[in-house]
Scaffold this motif. Structure first.
Motif, short mmCIF file in Angstrom:
data_model
loop_
_atom_site.label_atom_id
_atom_site.label_comp_id
_atom_site.label_asym_id
_atom_site.label_seq_id
_atom_site.Cartn_x
_atom_site.Cartn_y
_atom_site.Cartn_z
N ASP A 1 -60.50 -49.05 8.03
CA ASP A 1 -59.33 -48.58 7.32
C ASP A 1 -59.18 -49.34 6.00
O ASP A 1 -59.48 -50.52 5.91
CB ASP A 1 -58.06 -48.81 8.14
CG ASP A 1 -58.00 -47.91 9.36
OD1 ASP A 1 -57.12 -48.13 10.20
OD2 ASP A 1 -58.84 -46.99 9.45
N VAL A 2 -58.68 -48.62 5.01
CA VAL A 2 -58.40 -49.23 3.73
C VAL A 2 -57.05 -49.93 3.78
O VAL A 2 -56.06 -49.35 4.23
CB VAL A 2 -58.41 -48.19 2.61
CG1 VAL A 2 -58.02 -48.82 1.28
CG2 VAL A 2 -59.79 -47.52 2.50
N GLN A 3 -57.02 -51.17 3.32
CA GLN A 3 -55.77 -51.90 3.22
C GLN A 3 -55.67 -52.53 1.83
O GLN A 3 -56.64 -53.12 1.35
CB GLN A 3 -55.66 -52.99 4.27
CG GLN A 3 -55.31 -52.47 5.65
CD GLN A 3 -54.88 -53.58 6.59
OE1 GLN A 3 -55.44 -54.66 6.58
NE2 GLN A 3 -53.88 -53.31 7.41
N LEU A 4 -54.49 -52.41 1.24
CA LEU A 4 -54.18 -53.05 -0.03
C LEU A 4 -52.93 -53.89 0.19
O LEU A 4 -51.89 -53.36 0.59
CB LEU A 4 -53.93 -52.01 -1.12
CG LEU A 4 -55.05 -51.01 -1.39
CD1 LEU A 4 -54.61 -49.96 -2.41
CD2 LEU A 4 -56.31 -51.69 -1.85
N VAL A 5 -53.03 -55.19 -0.06
CA VAL A 5 -51.91 -56.09 0.20
C VAL A 5 -51.55 -56.81 -1.10
O VAL A 5 -52.31 -57.63 -1.60
CB VAL A 5 -52.26 -57.10 1.30
CG1 VAL A 5 -51.06 -58.01 1.55
CG2 VAL A 5 -52.66 -56.37 2.58
N GLU A 6 -50.36 -56.49 -1.60
CA GLU A 6 -49.87 -57.11 -2.83
C GLU A 6 -49.16 -58.42 -2.53
O GLU A 6 -48.57 -58.59 -1.46
CB GLU A 6 -48.91 -56.19 -3.58
CG GLU A 6 -49.47 -54.84 -3.98
CD GLU A 6 -49.10 -53.74 -2.99
OE1 GLU A 6 -49.03 -52.57 -3.41
OE2 GLU A 6 -48.87 -54.06 -1.81
N SER A 7 -49.18 -59.30 -3.51
CA SER A 7 -48.42 -60.55 -3.44
C SER A 7 -48.17 -61.03 -4.86
O SER A 7 -48.74 -60.50 -5.81
CB SER A 7 -49.19 -61.61 -2.64
OG SER A 7 -50.43 -61.90 -3.27
N GLY A 8 -47.32 -62.03 -4.97
CA GLY A 8 -47.08 -62.65 -6.27
C GLY A 8 -45.79 -62.25 -6.96
O GLY A 8 -45.46 -62.78 -8.01
N GLY A 9 -45.07 -61.31 -6.37
CA GLY A 9 -43.80 -60.93 -6.96
C GLY A 9 -42.77 -62.03 -6.81
O GLY A 9 -42.99 -63.03 -6.14
N LEU B 1 -49.43 -60.93 -10.34
CA LEU B 1 -49.51 -60.17 -9.10
C LEU B 1 -50.96 -60.11 -8.63
O LEU B 1 -51.88 -60.02 -9.44
CB LEU B 1 -48.98 -58.75 -9.29
CG LEU B 1 -47.58 -58.62 -9.88
CD1 LEU B 1 -47.18 -57.14 -9.91
CD2 LEU B 1 -46.58 -59.44 -9.11
N SER B 2 -51.13 -60.10 -7.32
CA SER B 2 -52.45 -59.96 -6.71
C SER B 2 -52.44 -58.80 -5.73
O SER B 2 -51.41 -58.50 -5.13
CB SER B 2 -52.84 -61.24 -5.96
OG SER B 2 -52.88 -62.36 -6.82
N THR C 1 -60.25 -58.44 -5.21
CA THR C 1 -58.82 -58.61 -5.48
C THR C 1 -58.50 -58.19 -6.91
O THR C 1 -59.19 -58.59 -7.85
CB THR C 1 -58.39 -60.07 -5.25
OG1 THR C 1 -58.63 -60.42 -3.88
CG2 THR C 1 -56.92 -60.27 -5.56
N LEU C 2 -57.47 -57.38 -7.02
CA LEU C 2 -56.97 -56.91 -8.31
C LEU C 2 -55.81 -57.79 -8.74
O LEU C 2 -55.00 -58.22 -7.89
CB LEU C 2 -56.51 -55.46 -8.19
CG LEU C 2 -56.01 -54.76 -9.45
CD1 LEU C 2 -57.19 -54.45 -10.38
CD2 LEU C 2 -55.26 -53.48 -9.09
#
Length: 116
Positions: free
Chosen positions: A1-9, A20-21, A75-76
């Motif tokens: 499964d594709v997962q995208l997890v943002e952080s840094g806000g 942001l990451s 990581t973006l």
């Protein structure tokens, strides 16, 4: 499964910076983007990396935001400088396979950015 997890806000004063990451798993692609949605408004495009690795930005963030990707870490990032109150929004990471057309089928849950 594709997962995208943002952080840094977070919360920051006007003129400040945040990075942001977006950690991606289940997909390896150059074609990723950041969108944002302010309270009471539609979600809007902020920045993206295109198949040729060029970066695009909406006019309101050009010169202040920088998108990049660490392919080794998959990581973006979105470096946001000179933040303004109007940058307050939930920021979402999105990904697509470059060969599958312009629509982004994969989305993260978002990270909140508040500028006061």
């Amino acid at each position: 499964d594709v997962q995208l997890v943002e952080s840094g806000g977070g919360s920051v004063q006007a003129g400040g910076s945040l990075r942001l990451s977006c950690a991606a798993s289940g997909i390896s692609t150059r074609c990723m983007a950041w969108f944002r949605q302010a309270p009471g408004k539609e979600r809007e495009f902020a920045s993206r990396i295109d198949p040729d690795l060029s970066a695009s930005y909406t006019d309101t963030v050009t010169g202040r935001f920088t998108i990049s990707k660490d392919f080794a870490k998959n990581t973006l990032y979105l470096q946001m400088n000179s933040l303004k109150p109007e940058d307050t929004a939930m920021y979402y990471c999105a990904a697509r396979l470059c060969s599958r057309g312009p629509t982004f089928p994969y989305w993260g849950q978002g990270t909140q950015v508040t500028v006061s």
